[in-house]
Scaffold this active site. Structure first.
Site, PDB file in Angstrom:
ATOM      1  N   CYS A 158     -18.976 -10.193  42.926  1.00 12.83           N
ATOM      2  CA  CYS A 158     -19.483 -11.724  43.845  1.00 12.83           C
ATOM      3  C   CYS A 158     -16.976 -11.503  43.774  1.00 12.83           C
ATOM      4  O   CYS A 158     -17.238 -12.331  45.013  1.00 12.83           O
ATOM      5  CB  CYS A 158     -19.537 -12.500  42.703  1.00 12.83           C
ATOM      6  SG  CYS A 158     -19.176 -12.180  41.187  1.00 12.83           S
ATOM      7  N   HIS A 251     -16.049 -18.551  43.730  1.00 11.02           N
ATOM      8  CA  HIS A 251     -15.162 -18.100  43.537  1.00 11.02           C
ATOM      9  C   HIS A 251     -13.884 -18.382  44.387  1.00 11.02           C
ATOM     10  O   HIS A 251     -14.257 -18.174  45.477  1.00 11.02           O
ATOM     11  CB  HIS A 251     -15.453 -16.373  43.395  1.00 11.02           C
ATOM     12  CG  HIS A 251     -15.828 -16.143  42.090  1.00 11.02           C
ATOM     13  ND1 HIS A 251     -16.283 -16.710  40.681  1.00 11.02           N
ATOM     14  CD2 HIS A 251     -16.584 -15.048  41.861  1.00 11.02           C
ATOM     15  CE1 HIS A 251     -16.554 -15.740  40.268  1.00 11.02           C
ATOM     16  NE2 HIS A 251     -17.056 -14.781  40.970  1.00 11.02           N
TER      17      HIS A 251
HETATM   18  N1  LIG Z   1     -24.096 -14.301  37.703  1.00 16.13           N
HETATM   19  C1  LIG Z   1     -23.656 -13.792  38.419  1.00 16.13           C
HETATM   20  O1  LIG Z   1     -23.318 -14.644  39.387  1.00 16.13           O
HETATM   21  C2  LIG Z   1     -23.308 -12.340  38.587  1.00 16.13           C
HETATM   22  C3  LIG Z   1     -23.171 -11.743  40.169  1.00 16.13           C
HETATM   23  C4  LIG Z   1     -23.021 -10.239  39.930  1.00 16.13           C
HETATM   24  C5  LIG Z   1     -23.912  -9.581  39.014  1.00 16.13           C
HETATM   25  N2  LIG Z   1     -23.885  -9.837  38.111  1.00 16.13           N
HETATM   26  C6  LIG Z   1     -25.168  -9.253  37.591  1.00 16.13           C
HETATM   27  O2  LIG Z   1     -26.435  -9.728  37.373  1.00 16.13           O
HETATM   28  C7  LIG Z   1     -27.009  -9.566  36.497  1.00 16.13           C
HETATM   29  C8  LIG Z   1     -27.754 -10.455  36.005  1.00 16.13           C
HETATM   30  O3  LIG Z   1     -26.930 -11.421  35.778  1.00 16.13           O
HETATM   31  P1  LIG Z   1     -26.986 -12.793  35.210  1.00 16.13           P
HETATM   32  O4  LIG Z   1     -26.833 -13.561  35.202  1.00 16.13           O
HETATM   33  O5  LIG Z   1     -28.749 -13.166  36.137  1.00 16.13           O
HETATM   34  O6  LIG Z   1     -27.947 -12.567  33.904  1.00 16.13           O
HETATM   35  P2  LIG Z   1     -28.905 -13.205  33.309  1.00 16.13           P
HETATM   36  O7  LIG Z   1     -28.806 -14.866  33.193  1.00 16.13           O
HETATM   37  O8  LIG Z   1     -28.571 -12.904  31.031  1.00 16.13           O
HETATM   38  O9  LIG Z   1     -30.469 -12.924  32.638  1.00 16.13           O
HETATM   39  C9  LIG Z   1     -31.012 -11.451  32.520  1.00 16.13           C
HETATM   40  C10 LIG Z   1     -31.998 -11.190  33.238  1.00 16.13           C
HETATM   41  O10 LIG Z   1     -32.644  -9.022  32.713  1.00 16.13           O
HETATM   42  C11 LIG Z   1     -34.005  -9.573  32.107  1.00 16.13           C
HETATM   43  N3  LIG Z   1     -33.167  -9.094  30.687  1.00 16.13           N
HETATM   44  C12 LIG Z   1     -32.373  -9.083  29.539  1.00 16.13           C
HETATM   45  N4  LIG Z   1     -32.364  -8.007  28.590  1.00 16.13           N
HETATM   46  C13 LIG Z   1     -33.319  -6.763  29.368  1.00 16.13           C
HETATM   47  C14 LIG Z   1     -34.072  -5.342  28.746  1.00 16.13           C
HETATM   48  N5  LIG Z   1     -33.414  -5.347  27.776  1.00 16.13           N
HETATM   49  N6  LIG Z   1     -35.100  -5.485  29.520  1.00 16.13           N
HETATM   50  C15 LIG Z   1     -35.716  -5.930  30.495  1.00 16.13           C
HETATM   51  N7  LIG Z   1     -35.094  -6.974  30.921  1.00 16.13           N
HETATM   52  C16 LIG Z   1     -34.038  -7.427  30.361  1.00 16.13           C
HETATM   53  C17 LIG Z   1     -33.963 -11.206  31.021  1.00 16.13           C
HETATM   54  O11 LIG Z   1     -35.263 -11.529  31.121  1.00 16.13           O
HETATM   55  P3  LIG Z   1     -35.560 -12.533  29.921  1.00 16.13           P
HETATM   56  O12 LIG Z   1     -35.390 -13.979  29.828  1.00 16.13           O
HETATM   57  O13 LIG Z   1     -36.872 -12.170  29.556  1.00 16.13           O
HETATM   58  O14 LIG Z   1     -34.231 -12.031  28.310  1.00 16.13           O
HETATM   59  C18 LIG Z   1     -33.226 -11.788  32.268  1.00 16.13           C
HETATM   60  O15 LIG Z   1     -34.097 -12.007  33.427  1.00 16.13           O
HETATM   61  C19 LIG Z   1     -26.051  -8.548  35.519  1.00 16.13           C
HETATM   62  O16 LIG Z   1     -26.525  -7.546  34.934  1.00 16.13           O
HETATM   63  C20 LIG Z   1     -25.068  -9.366  35.886  1.00 16.13           C
HETATM   64  O17 LIG Z   1     -23.574  -8.175  35.439  1.00 16.13           O
HETATM   65  C21 LIG Z   1     -24.353 -11.573  37.787  1.00 16.13           C
END
Ligand SMILES: NC(=O)c1ccc[n+]([C@@H]2O[C@H](COP(=O)([O-])OP(=O)(O)OC[C@H]3O[C@@H](n4cnc5c(N)ncnc54)[C@H](OP(=O)(O)O)[C@@H]3O)[C@@H](O)[C@H]2O)c1
Length: 361
Positions: A158, A251
């Site tokens: 991002c 951002h």
């Molecule tokens: N936020 C952003 O703007 C952004 C931008 C670029 C990249 N990212 C990346 O995108 C990914 C998701 O980010 P997020 O902010 O959406 O994170 P988040 O809100 O913490 O969501 C994580 C997701 O992954 C699942 N998960 C967690 N542990 C798991 C496991 N052991 N096995 C299977 N599923 C699992 C969670 O399921 P449960 O609900 O069941 O725990 C939830 O659906 C991350 O890798 C992050 O680095 C985020």
């Protein structure tokens, strides 16, 4: 009868997953039919699994409330009901690499928001307006995976979306040095102010791993395919500091740039506002009509006024002026969870469908 492609969201309960679900509500080509998350959520309805974690400003779409969440790790079972998946799971990098390839090997294309595969040599990392030709590396990846239709494609981090498109629009002037500072929103860490109150009236001068991504990933976008692999570009040199600021979405980047062929300010603005790519030519459903806007006012772009430009898919630029040390400086702004995350991935999937890489099973 629905002709839409059936989509699964891996990590659909998380913040990026929720953004996918919101963006895909009423999508003309794609329909969310499966949501998968951790074993903690599996077996619950989506509404129950998310509980009070719904972070979007629009309500949860009715169509997904009663979907029963599946376990991401049950690859065959999840893959059986979908044409392709978006990936937004939060696991270790090695786990994400393995599980995304496992889905690809079931002949299910994976369009990922995660960083795990961004440097896998035969995985395309694409901003559709910038390097759509990198999708051509998919044929080499399919050979490695032994698949006919399965593959992994990713979108970049991002943080770079507020300046990499700008520098791309200026490539003819050959940028040689780029010095950037990013001011990054808390939603980039999957957080709101409710769950990260320490960020209210605060600044944190550290985002793990972000500076290297911000310096290196633009070079991969400008790279080329050689012997079945993406080889990154060698210039410009980019140095970056990434700062977390008390902003929910958006951002901002403050950037200095020097050129080999120093252009006039008017030429730079002309290239920005006229910059378009395949998404605009093909009129893809999520494509912004105007990819980059230039704002003349001294106090723009502002997060509150400009982050939703083109539904969060456009880039806003302002404050372009000559500099005393480098050639020019400017400020860029993009929506980190729309263009920078789920929206960027949806646009990739639309282009992949338009080019025949993703089809109904
Ligand atoms: N936020 C952003 O703007 C952004 C931008 C670029 C990249 N990212 C990346 O995108 C990914 C998701 O980010 P997020 O902010 O959406 O994170 P988040 O809100 O913490 O969501 C994580 C997701 O992954 C699942 N998960 C967690 N542990 C798991 C496991 N052991 N096995 C299977 N599923 C699992 C969670 O399921 P449960 O609900 O069941 O725990 C939830 O659906 C991350 O890798 C992050 O680095 C985020």
């Amino acid at each position: 009868m629905s002709q839409k492609l059936r989509v699964g969201i891996l990590g659909g309960t998380g913040m990026v997953g929720q953004r996918f679900i919101s963006l895909l509500e009423n999508h003309p080509w794609f329909e969310v039919v499966t949501i998968a998350a951790s074993p903690r959520s599996a077996g619950k309805t989506y509404e129950d699994a998310v509980g009070d974690r719904w972070k979007m400003q629009t309500p949860m779409p009715e169509a997904v409330k009663n979907l029963v969440v599946m376990n991401v790790n049950e690859v065959e079972k999840v893959a059986a009901g979908v044409d392709f998946v978006f990936s937004a799971v939060d696991m270790t990098k090695e786990e994400i690499k393995a599980i995304e390839e496992a889905y690809a090997k079931t002949e299910t294309p994976v369009v990922s928001n995660n960083s795990a595969h961004r440097w896998t040599p035969d995985v395309p990392m694409v901003i559709p307006e910038i390097n759509p030709e990198h999708f051509e590396v998919i044929k080499f990846q399919r050979q490695r995976l032994g698949t006919k239709r399965g593959f992994v494609a990713v979108k970049p981090n991002c943080s770079i979306q507020s300046y990499a498109p700008v520098l791309t629009a200026w490539r003819e002037f050959v940028p040689t040095i780029v010095v950037a500072t990013t001011y990054q929103a808390i939603s980039g860490a999957g957080k709101t102010f409710k769950d990260w109150p320490e960020m209210i009236e605060n600044i944190i001068p550290y985002i793990g791993g972000e500076e290297e991504k911000s310096e290196q990933e633009p070079l991969r976008l400008w790279g080329s395919i050689e012997d079945g692999e993406i080889v990154k570009a060698q210039s410009p040199v980019i140095t970056c500091q990434c700062i977390r600021v008390p902003v929910l979405d958006g951002h901002t980047a403050a950037v200095f740039v020097s050129f080999d062929k120093k252009p006039a300010k008017e030429e730079l603005i002309d290239r920005l506002v006229n910059f378009k790519g395949l998404p605009q030519e093909l009129n893809l459903p999520s494509a912004p009509k105007q990819f980059i806007q230039y704002l003349e006012e001294d106090n723009r772009p502002q997060v509150k006024m400009d982050v939703n430009f083109e539904n969060g898919m456009g880039i806003s630029v302002g404050r372009l002026r000559e500099d005393t040390v480098y050639d020019y400086k400017f400020v860029g702004l993009s929506h980190n969870t729309v263009r920078g995350a789920a929206g960027g991935a949806v646009l990739c999937a639309e282009l992949l469908k338009a080019q025949g890489y993703i089809q109904g099973k």
